[in-house]
Design a protein around this motif. Sequence first.
Motif, PDB file in Angstrom:
ATOM      1  N   SER A  27       0.797  -1.215   0.000  1.00  0.00           N
ATOM      2  CA  SER A  27       0.000   0.000   0.000  1.00  0.00           C
ATOM      3  C   SER A  27       0.836   1.275   0.000  1.00  0.00           C
ATOM      4  CB  SER A  27      -0.950   0.033   1.198  1.00  0.00           C
ATOM      5  OG  SER A  27      -1.692   1.229   1.196  1.00  0.00           O
ATOM      6  N   ARG A  99      -4.194  -1.961  -1.705  1.00  0.00           N
ATOM      7  CA  ARG A  99      -5.530  -1.704  -1.178  1.00  0.00           C
ATOM      8  C   ARG A  99      -6.367  -1.065  -2.283  1.00  0.00           C
ATOM      9  NH1 ARG A  99      -4.970   0.719   4.879  1.00  0.00           N
ATOM     10  NH2 ARG A  99      -3.521   2.177   3.949  1.00  0.00           N
ATOM     11  N   ASN A 103     -12.692  -2.142  -0.935  1.00  0.00           N
ATOM     12  CA  ASN A 103     -12.402  -2.800   0.346  1.00  0.00           C
ATOM     13  C   ASN A 103     -11.930  -4.241   0.178  1.00  0.00           C
ATOM     14  OD1 ASN A 103     -13.164  -0.512   1.938  1.00  0.00           O
ATOM     15  ND2 ASN A 103     -15.322  -1.040   1.579  1.00  0.00           N
ATOM     16  N   ASP A 104     -11.103  -4.440  -0.810  1.00  0.00           N
ATOM     17  CA  ASP A 104     -10.522  -5.754  -1.044  1.00  0.00           C
ATOM     18  C   ASP A 104      -9.101  -5.545  -1.554  1.00  0.00           C
ATOM     19  OD1 ASP A 104     -10.196  -8.438  -1.255  1.00  0.00           O
ATOM     20  OD2 ASP A 104     -11.695  -8.753  -2.827  1.00  0.00           O
ATOM     21  N   LYS A 105      -8.204  -6.398  -1.150  1.00  0.00           N
ATOM     22  CA  LYS A 105      -6.808  -6.273  -1.569  1.00  0.00           C
ATOM     23  C   LYS A 105      -6.558  -7.073  -2.842  1.00  0.00           C
ATOM     24  CE  LYS A 105      -4.963  -5.656   3.117  1.00  0.00           C
ATOM     25  NZ  LYS A 105      -6.252  -5.797   3.841  1.00  0.00           N
TER      26      LYS A 105
END
Length: 237
Positions: A27, A99, A103-105
């Motif tokens: 990130s 990221r 809301n998901d990697k």
Amino acid sequence: MIEENIVPENASLRRNSPVPLSEFYYSSFNPQFINENTLILLHPDFTKEVASRLIEEVPEVKGVLKGSPAETVGQLNKNSEINHFELLAGCDMQTNVMRTLINDKIIINKNQSKHHIEVATTTEGKLIKLHNYLENNDIKKGIAIDAMCGSGAIGIYLLKYGFEKVIFNDIYPQAIENLKENLEVNKITGNYEIYNEAFEDLNTQKVDLCVIDAFPNDDASEIIKKAEKISDNVLII
């Protein structure tokens, strides 16, 4: 490098030092720290002797590559040859964890000797641009093409975003092999197809979205023309 006579005794860090590459990025919000076995070094004049010493004497060094950062790794287009850095010692695997705004990697693994060097911060910026484009345009979540997919981050994002089907394509054979590994790492089980062709030669149907992520400074005019023929929604990243 001075002891091995690669650079002169009056060499400076600014002009003669190798390019440091991290083996892990998480990130754009997180600083990077160098620990044992986390650093990959790149320099055009490295030798196997220097590489062995770096691995043995510097605990932070994980891998040593011979090559110039000015060179393009991979395959630029259908008229260009494949270019790799040479892995002299150690391991050159890099892991990027991005990221996203859903809301998901997304996790991308790749060998830096064989694939275009792009860190998580750059890829995250592209994914944000893609997300904003999708949010601000009325685009059916049907079929999308990741026209020059590389390691697969954009196409993986499109599947996670909710597209019914994604077509992955890249002219570079080893990008396709790397893509398959990253689909597995990200547990992608959705509907997708994979092609290993020059995009301008790809025989495909009309699609709802075409995303183009071309190499910097490459002439993408023919690729853009093809994209505009098969889709009313073309995003150039």
